[in-house]
Design a protein around this motif. Structure first.
Motif, PDB file in Angstrom:
ATOM      1  N   ALA A 359       0.825  -1.209   0.000  1.00  0.00           N
ATOM      2  CA  ALA A 359       0.000   0.000   0.000  1.00  0.00           C
ATOM      3  C   ALA A 359       0.859   1.259   0.000  1.00  0.00           C
ATOM      4  CB  ALA A 359      -0.941  -0.003   1.208  1.00  0.00           C
ATOM      5  N   THR A 360       1.977   1.213   0.689  1.00  0.00           N
ATOM      6  CA  THR A 360       2.877   2.372   0.709  1.00  0.00           C
ATOM      7  C   THR A 360       3.469   2.617  -0.672  1.00  0.00           C
ATOM      8  OG1 THR A 360       3.390   1.985   3.043  1.00  0.00           O
ATOM      9  CG2 THR A 360       4.927   3.346   1.798  1.00  0.00           C
ATOM     10  N   ALA A 363       0.686   4.307  -2.560  1.00  0.00           N
ATOM     11  CA  ALA A 363       0.521   5.711  -2.187  1.00  0.00           C
ATOM     12  C   ALA A 363       1.646   6.574  -2.745  1.00  0.00           C
ATOM     13  CB  ALA A 363       0.454   5.833  -0.662  1.00  0.00           C
ATOM     14  N   ARG A 367       1.178   9.660  -5.522  1.00  0.00           N
ATOM     15  CA  ARG A 367       1.630  11.030  -5.235  1.00  0.00           C
ATOM     16  C   ARG A 367       2.553  11.541  -6.334  1.00  0.00           C
ATOM     17  NH1 ARG A 367       2.280   8.873   0.116  1.00  0.00           N
ATOM     18  NH2 ARG A 367       0.592   9.620   1.482  1.00  0.00           N
ATOM     19  N   VAL A 379      -3.282  12.403  -1.355  1.00  0.00           N
ATOM     20  CA  VAL A 379      -3.339  10.958  -1.161  1.00  0.00           C
ATOM     21  C   VAL A 379      -3.367  10.682   0.343  1.00  0.00           C
ATOM     22  CG1 VAL A 379      -2.182   8.748  -1.553  1.00  0.00           C
ATOM     23  CG2 VAL A 379      -2.068  10.551  -3.296  1.00  0.00           C
ATOM     24  N   SER A 380      -4.264   9.793   0.768  1.00  0.00           N
ATOM     25  CA  SER A 380      -4.352   9.392   2.168  1.00  0.00           C
ATOM     26  C   SER A 380      -4.159   7.890   2.264  1.00  0.00           C
ATOM     27  CB  SER A 380      -5.718   9.772   2.759  1.00  0.00           C
ATOM     28  OG  SER A 380      -5.903  11.179   2.738  1.00  0.00           O
ATOM     29  N   GLN A 381      -3.424   7.454   3.281  1.00  0.00           N
ATOM     30  CA  GLN A 381      -3.169   6.032   3.495  1.00  0.00           C
ATOM     31  C   GLN A 381      -3.587   5.637   4.891  1.00  0.00           C
ATOM     32  OE1 GLN A 381       0.872   4.732   2.786  1.00  0.00           O
ATOM     33  NE2 GLN A 381       0.450   2.611   3.390  1.00  0.00           N
ATOM     34  N   ARG A 385      -4.829   0.410   3.079  1.00  0.00           N
ATOM     35  CA  ARG A 385      -5.853   1.102   2.294  1.00  0.00           C
ATOM     36  C   ARG A 385      -5.321   2.477   1.866  1.00  0.00           C
ATOM     37  NH1 ARG A 385     -11.281   0.100   2.742  1.00  0.00           N
ATOM     38  NH2 ARG A 385     -10.962  -0.964   4.739  1.00  0.00           N
ATOM     39  N   VAL A 386      -5.545   2.829   0.594  1.00  0.00           N
ATOM     40  CA  VAL A 386      -5.061   4.093   0.041  1.00  0.00           C
ATOM     41  C   VAL A 386      -6.178   4.733  -0.761  1.00  0.00           C
ATOM     42  CG1 VAL A 386      -3.325   5.222  -1.414  1.00  0.00           C
ATOM     43  CG2 VAL A 386      -2.713   3.167  -0.126  1.00  0.00           C
ATOM     44  N   GLU A 387      -6.218   6.071  -0.725  1.00  0.00           N
ATOM     45  CA  GLU A 387      -7.208   6.780  -1.536  1.00  0.00           C
ATOM     46  C   GLU A 387      -6.619   8.067  -2.079  1.00  0.00           C
ATOM     47  OE1 GLU A 387     -11.864   8.200  -1.401  1.00  0.00           O
ATOM     48  OE2 GLU A 387     -10.768   7.956   0.476  1.00  0.00           O
ATOM     49  N   TYR A 388      -6.933   8.383  -3.330  1.00  0.00           N
ATOM     50  CA  TYR A 388      -6.584   9.694  -3.860  1.00  0.00           C
ATOM     51  C   TYR A 388      -7.817  10.588  -3.823  1.00  0.00           C
ATOM     52  CZ  TYR A 388      -7.264   6.598  -8.027  1.00  0.00           C
ATOM     53  OH  TYR A 388      -7.673   5.631  -8.915  1.00  0.00           O
TER      54      TYR A 388
END
Length: 458
Positions: A359-360, A363, A367, A379-381, A385-388
């Motif tokens: 996941a990292t 992310a 970015r 971007v949030s992790q 779990r990751v989301e843009y």
């Protein structure tokens, strides 16, 4: 060069043309799914559950088979699956230990529904205690039921009527959670709330995530039995806690004699013991579901020793028969066997370490692409779990997060990715890693994502 740039930093006219093109391509690639959808006239909304109509292309993809981090639809299209059943398949689709455990339970031992305990249930309870730090566990079939039953228990033990939640939280279909902070700062029912049994402002109070002053004001009324919260908001988009916020929540709830429930159903992605263990939290109750069963329906809630003793010491509470807490199929041998296998052999400490590492990589790569395009996104992790997000900096409250939604842009990215074999969570731009997700899978997403932006921004 584009001239009509609006929210999200994209040309909306070009976005519309590309979305129309991608939707047409989706229809051409999915004739059998389209036909299956058209034939489903005896299903309410043409789908097994109405939220399956949340899709970017006009009708859903129909699945034929799924294994690990891969899914194949009935038209023969293969996908790298970053949706993973919106957390339900965080262990991967049909993990071998779960398949073996369920098969043994059904084929060799039998007894899918007995309303009697198996010894394995105590093993699962012990493992959940190890992970989340709460000693007393009970089982449900969904996290929604876990939340509902926990709410009833805490109302009973406190004698208080109200539940407090965060604006734009997600706790399943719990009636008390469908409340938000309105534009005037006052509480109101969340838009689209279906068939509420009563005005939600009668049963609930609401405060913004990351707002300790607002929480303190609401708790000062003295009528809140419990704060039900996710340690990080997820279903309105990932909203991470600011430094000191969760400690402040715990201090305020104790000050006001209010219990604290951590709903870890989605934040379980933070690690083997969810955000509770990863961030050193001390809730009175933890609720969880979806992922712990490896795809088999199950939920659970854990209680502190003090709370469990207070409840069992109340002979006036009917915890055995018709008191409103329990279900015939809850804790059934199949769901318990699946949960034991998932926790023991699939979503292990080592598996989480690998999932979070992947996941990292996800992310960091996103970015780099966003920065290279000079887009005002973030971007949030949250562990695996990751989301843009179509905003920078990332939203700090649920209301801010709801306000930066961009359905057209989201639909374009989702359909573009689906048409090229990448499946994302349909409710947001969220990607979840399972133990079988690889760095190569991440690279495929990034390749297609970069192409989608390249076409949009040229």
């Amino acid at each position: 060069m584009p001239t009509d740039f609006e929210a999200g930093g994209v040309d909306r006219e070009r976005l519309g043309r590309l979305l129309e093109r991608e939707r047409a391509a989706f229809v051409a690639r999915h004739p059998r799914s389209a036909a299956a959808y058209d034939r489903a006239e005896h299903l309410f909304g043409k789908v097994p559950m109405t939220w399956m109509n949340k899709n970017a292309a006009g009708f859903p993809v129909y699945v034929e088979r799924a294994r690990g981090a891969r899914l194949t639809d009935i038209d023969g299209n293969d996908y790298v699956d970053f949706c993973l059943g919106d957390t339900g398949a965080m262990a991967g689709h049909s993990p071998a230990p779960v398949v073996a455990a369920v098969t043994r339970r059904l084929a060799e031992l039998g007894g899918a529904s007995t309303m009697l305990p198996t010894e394995e249930a105590a093993t699962v309870g012990a493992e959940l205690s190890r992970r989340f730090g709460l000693p007393a566990w009970s089982f449900t079939l969904t996290a929604t039921d876990a939340n509902r039953w926990a709410i009833r228990l805490l109302r009973a033990v406190t004698g208080r009527p109200r539940i407090l939640v965060n604006s734009y939280c997600y706790h399943g279909s719990v009636d008390e959670s469908l409340i938000v902070v309105g534009p005037d700062g006052r509480p109101r029912s969340r838009e689209g709330n279906v068939g509420a049994p009563c005005d939600v402002t009668v049963t609930s109070r609401v405060a913004e995530f990351n707002d300790l002053d607002g929480l303190a004001r609401e708790l000062a009324h003295g009528d809140v039995a419990a704060v039900l919260m996710e340690p990080a908001l997820t279903n309105i988009g990932i909203v991470l806690p600011e430094p000191g916020y969760l400690d402040g929540v715990r201090a305020l709830t104790r000050q006001h004699g209010t219990y604290l429930i951590n709903d870890e159903t989605h934040t379980f992605s933070a690690g083997p013991g969810g955000a509770t263990a990863a961030w050193g939290l001390a809730p009175d109750v933890v609720t969880i579901g979806k992922a712990i069963g490896g795809g088999v329906p199950v939920g659970a809630y854990g209680l502190s020793a003090e709370l469990a003793a207070a409840l069992t010491g109340r002979p006036d509470l009917d915890l055995v028969d018709m008191g409103g807490v329990g279900g015939t199929l809850a804790g059934n041998p199949v769901s318990i066997a699946a949960t034991a296998a998932t926790l023991r052999e699939v979503l292990t400490d080592d598996a989480f370490a690998g999932m979070i590492d992947v996941a990292t990589v996800f992310a960091d790569g996103i970015r780099k692409i966003i920065d290279g395009c000079a887009l005002p996104w973030s971007v949030s992790q949250l562990g695996a779990r990751v989301e843009y997000r179509f905003a920078a900096p990332a939203p700090r409250t649920g209301t801010e997060s709801a306000g930066c939604a961009d359905p057209g842009l989201e639909d374009y990215l989702h359909v573009y990715l689906i048409n090229r074999g990448v499946l994302m969570t349909p409710f947001h731009n969220m990607a979840l890693m399972c133990p079988q997700t690889t760095v190569e899978d991440v690279a495929r997403h990034h390749e297609v994502f970069a192409d989608a932006l390249g076409e949009l921004l040229r």
